[in-house]
Write a protein that holds these residues in place. Structure first.
Motif, short mmCIF file in Angstrom:
data_model
loop_
_atom_site.label_atom_id
_atom_site.label_comp_id
_atom_site.label_asym_id
_atom_site.label_seq_id
_atom_site.Cartn_x
_atom_site.Cartn_y
_atom_site.Cartn_z
N THR A 60 -27.42 6.05 -75.16
CA THR A 60 -27.09 4.87 -76.04
C THR A 60 -26.00 5.00 -76.71
OG1 THR A 60 -29.53 4.10 -75.66
CG2 THR A 60 -28.11 3.14 -77.43
N LEU A 61 -24.77 4.19 -76.73
CA LEU A 61 -23.64 4.05 -77.33
C LEU A 61 -24.18 3.30 -78.56
CD1 LEU A 61 -20.82 3.81 -74.94
CD2 LEU A 61 -21.11 5.53 -76.59
N ALA A 62 -24.07 3.82 -79.68
CA ALA A 62 -24.36 2.90 -80.81
C ALA A 62 -23.02 1.89 -81.22
CB ALA A 62 -24.37 3.71 -81.92
N PRO A 63 -23.26 1.22 -82.27
CA PRO A 63 -22.06 0.12 -82.41
C PRO A 63 -20.70 0.81 -82.76
CG PRO A 63 -23.87 -0.92 -83.47
CD PRO A 63 -24.13 0.45 -82.92
N ASN A 64 -20.87 1.94 -83.55
CA ASN A 64 -19.39 2.65 -83.85
C ASN A 64 -18.67 3.11 -82.46
OD1 ASN A 64 -22.30 4.37 -84.31
ND2 ASN A 64 -20.56 6.15 -84.29
N GLY A 65 -19.85 3.59 -81.70
CA GLY A 65 -19.00 4.32 -80.27
C GLY A 65 -18.48 2.88 -79.49
N CYS A 66 -19.25 1.91 -79.57
CA CYS A 66 -18.58 0.75 -78.71
C CYS A 66 -17.06 0.26 -79.33
CB CYS A 66 -19.64 -0.39 -78.81
SG CYS A 66 -21.08 0.01 -77.77
N ASN A 67 -17.12 0.30 -80.51
CA ASN A 67 -15.89 0.13 -81.46
C ASN A 67 -14.92 0.80 -81.03
OD1 ASN A 67 -16.71 -2.50 -82.79
ND2 ASN A 67 -17.69 -1.26 -84.42
N ALA A 68 -15.06 2.10 -80.94
CA ALA A 68 -14.28 3.13 -80.36
C ALA A 68 -13.83 2.95 -79.33
CB ALA A 68 -14.73 4.60 -80.62
N LEU A 69 -14.68 2.58 -78.18
CA LEU A 69 -14.01 2.16 -77.15
C LEU A 69 -13.31 0.78 -76.93
CD1 LEU A 69 -17.40 2.81 -74.78
CD2 LEU A 69 -15.17 4.08 -74.64
N ARG A 70 -13.49 0.22 -77.79
CA ARG A 70 -12.48 -1.02 -77.81
C ARG A 70 -11.45 -0.65 -78.12
NH1 ARG A 70 -15.32 -4.00 -81.28
NH2 ARG A 70 -16.09 -5.78 -79.98
N SER A 71 -11.20 0.32 -79.08
CA SER A 71 -9.92 0.53 -79.37
C SER A 71 -8.95 1.44 -77.93
CB SER A 71 -9.60 1.69 -80.47
OG SER A 71 -10.05 2.78 -80.13
N LEU A 72 -9.88 1.80 -77.07
CA LEU A 72 -9.06 2.37 -75.98
C LEU A 72 -9.02 1.19 -74.90
CD1 LEU A 72 -11.15 5.54 -75.50
CD2 LEU A 72 -9.05 5.30 -76.33
N GLY A 73 -9.48 -0.02 -75.27
CA GLY A 73 -9.39 -1.03 -74.10
C GLY A 73 -10.31 -1.16 -73.15
N LEU A 74 -11.62 -0.31 -73.28
CA LEU A 74 -12.58 -0.11 -72.36
C LEU A 74 -14.04 -0.75 -72.67
CD1 LEU A 74 -11.73 3.46 -71.38
CD2 LEU A 74 -11.06 1.68 -70.24
N LEU A 75 -14.21 -1.28 -73.73
CA LEU A 75 -15.58 -1.81 -74.14
C LEU A 75 -15.95 -2.79 -73.18
CD1 LEU A 75 -17.88 -1.68 -75.90
CD2 LEU A 75 -16.53 -3.52 -77.52
N GLU A 76 -15.10 -3.66 -72.35
CA GLU A 76 -15.60 -4.68 -71.57
C GLU A 76 -16.17 -3.97 -70.10
OE1 GLU A 76 -12.96 -7.67 -70.61
OE2 GLU A 76 -13.04 -8.47 -72.86
N GLN A 77 -15.37 -2.82 -69.74
CA GLN A 77 -15.72 -2.08 -68.56
C GLN A 77 -17.12 -1.35 -68.67
OE1 GLN A 77 -12.60 -2.42 -69.79
NE2 GLN A 77 -11.08 -1.39 -68.65
N VAL A 78 -17.25 -0.84 -69.89
CA VAL A 78 -18.49 -0.12 -70.18
C VAL A 78 -19.56 -1.12 -70.34
CG1 VAL A 78 -19.62 1.37 -71.82
CG2 VAL A 78 -17.10 1.74 -71.09
N SER A 79 -19.53 -2.04 -71.04
CA SER A 79 -20.43 -3.25 -71.19
C SER A 79 -20.89 -3.64 -69.71
CB SER A 79 -20.14 -4.18 -71.92
OG SER A 79 -19.53 -3.83 -73.28
N ALA A 80 -20.14 -3.86 -68.68
CA ALA A 80 -20.38 -4.14 -67.51
C ALA A 80 -21.15 -3.34 -66.84
CB ALA A 80 -19.26 -4.28 -66.73
N VAL A 81 -21.38 -1.83 -67.08
CA VAL A 81 -22.18 -1.16 -66.34
C VAL A 81 -23.24 -0.63 -67.04
CG1 VAL A 81 -20.27 -0.36 -64.97
CG2 VAL A 81 -20.60 0.92 -67.03
N GLY A 82 -23.86 -1.25 -68.42
CA GLY A 82 -24.56 -0.75 -69.10
C GLY A 82 -25.55 -1.89 -69.39
N LEU A 83 -26.75 -1.46 -70.30
CA LEU A 83 -27.61 -2.53 -70.42
C LEU A 83 -27.73 -2.73 -71.94
CD1 LEU A 83 -30.78 -0.53 -68.60
CD2 LEU A 83 -29.27 -2.27 -67.74
N PRO A 84 -27.61 -3.99 -72.27
CA PRO A 84 -27.60 -4.38 -73.84
C PRO A 84 -29.02 -3.94 -74.42
CG PRO A 84 -26.87 -6.20 -72.54
CD PRO A 84 -27.51 -5.27 -71.62
#
Length: 410
Positions: A60-84
């Motif tokens: 489980t990626l916590a909010p801080n991990g998701c925000n880190a992925l956002r800075s890499l431009g990858l949050l949308e791609q990761v969200s698409a393959v995960g479960l909220p």
């Protein structure tokens, strides 16, 4: 595999070639942000690409991990393959709910929510992004030696020598680089717990509506989440001597052992394990003592190689991604690699130690076995859970995507 050109002398140039030893979550994230910063990362990974994509269970990626992925431009791609993931519900062996942790306000408070996804899916997104960014990734690469002098670092990989300005050890808890370069540092300690898990099609199990259900079973801890008609993502952990942590000899027999272990446990635990045909891997859980130093000369330990966080904390992947972003900012801010490494450690050490303490506290609850210990746990957990939640929220609040060189919220 071609030999890399010799590294430039100090000071560090913005285009310097940097060896990233390890192509998992932390290594690939670090390579991506270094590339964005103008450096030339080269990744060495012992596994083949498909092995990385199939690796491990889920996280489980916590909010801080998701925000880190956002800075890499990858949050949308990761969200698409995960479960909220909207929260945690914790139950005892009788099915009584001890605590509910609601994540409903995470997105508003921290800028992102939590996502549960297969570890291999996350690695796959990072690997695809690295290849799209023209980052060189050497697979099947076994590091056998590493040395350094005033000009750079020399790494022996599969019999060939490669030369770099710097080397980053992103090769995990059992880091080969750490063993070669820091043989005097403490080794990982077995916690007494083994973790397993998998993905099981279980039509009779209702979706959990974004909740991760967690059960303190009679002989082991069990957790699961299910979305719509998708597979159940489940895990368990249980006490075992270290002598039982070797490879699983018979995946079918091991699955039946887990079914017997959780027989009579509440919720959907037994229903999930009844339709789990085989479990071929398990993962002994180790704790990494605090290391007195993370770097020497031009070589730096990062992620689990420096500060392994137990899976109970839910922060391992998130902190590893943060590490890469902070390091790239430190290297970009100064041409002196020693000063950059020192700044990186000063920014990261207290934060990761907080996550490690949370993981240890949660793991200790899973060790409870006697009747008295179980009753004390049931009594105290609802009282202490709010304190633990507050500690987690302080970790969530740090926005590495906005200010990587600021000290995290304490």
């Amino acid at each position: 595999m071609s030999t890399i050109s010799p590294a430039p002398a100090s000071p560090l140039a913005s285009s310097s070639t940097i060896a990233v030893c390890g192509g998992g979550i932390g290594g690939l994230a670090t390579a991506l942000v270094l590339k964005q910063a103008g450096f030339t990362p080269v990744v060495f990974e012992r596994h083949l690409p498909q092995q990385l994509r199939d690796e491990g269970l889920f996280l489980t990626l916590a909010p801080n991990g998701c925000n880190a992925l956002r800075s890499l431009g990858l949050l949308e791609q990761v969200s698409a393959v995960g479960l909220p993931t909207h929260g945690l519900a914790i139950f005892n062996e009788a099915g009584r709910r001890l605590a509910l942790v609601d994540y409903a306000e995470q997105a508003d408070r921290y800028g992102a929510g939590s996502i549960t996804l297969r570890r291999g899916a996350l690695v796959g997104v990072l690997l695809d992004a690295a290849l799209a960014a023209d980052i060189t990734v050497h697979h099947g690469a076994t590091i056998t030696d590493i040395g350094q002098d005033a000009r750079g670092v020399t790494i022996s990989v599969n019999g060939e020598k490669h030369h770099f300005a710097l080397a980053l050890a992103c090769d995990g808890l059992r880091s080969m680089v750490r063993r070669l370069v820091f043989p005097d540092l403490p080794q990982p300690l077995y916690t007494g717990l083994v973790g397993t898990g998998g993905f099981t099609d279980a039509p009779s199990v209702a979706e959990t509506k974004g909740l991760m259900n967690m059960v303190f079973g009679q002989r082991g801890f069990f957790g699961y989440i299910k979305q719509a008609d998708g597979p159940v993502h489940w895990f368990n952990s249980y006490p075992a001597p270290e002598s039982e942590t070797g490879p699983v000899a018979d995946g079918v027999a091991f699955a039946r052992r887990l079914e017997r272990m959780h027989a009579g446990d509440p919720l959907d635990t037994t229903a999930i394990l009844a339709v789990t045909m085989r479990v071929d891997r398990h993962y002994p859980i180790y704790d990494m003592p605090e290391l007195p130093r993370w770097s020497t000369g031009r070589i730096l330990l990062m992620g689990d190689a420096a500060h392994a966080v137990a899976p109970h904390s839910g922060q391992g992947a998130s902190l590893a991604i943060e590490d890469g972003i902070v390091l790239a900012a430190c290297l970009s801010a100064t041409p002196d690699h020693a000063a950059a490494f020192a700044r990186f450690e000063s920014l990261r050490r207290d934060r990761v130690q907080k996550a490690i303490r949370i993981g240890r506290a949660v793991g200790s609850q899973k060790q409870a076995q006697s009747w008295l210990a179980l009753r004390l746990r049931d009594l105290m957990l609802p009282l202490f859970m709010p304190i633990g939640v507050q500690m987690q929220e302080r970790l969530y609040a740090f926005r590495v995507d906005r200010a990587p060189l600021e000290h995290p919220v304490q």
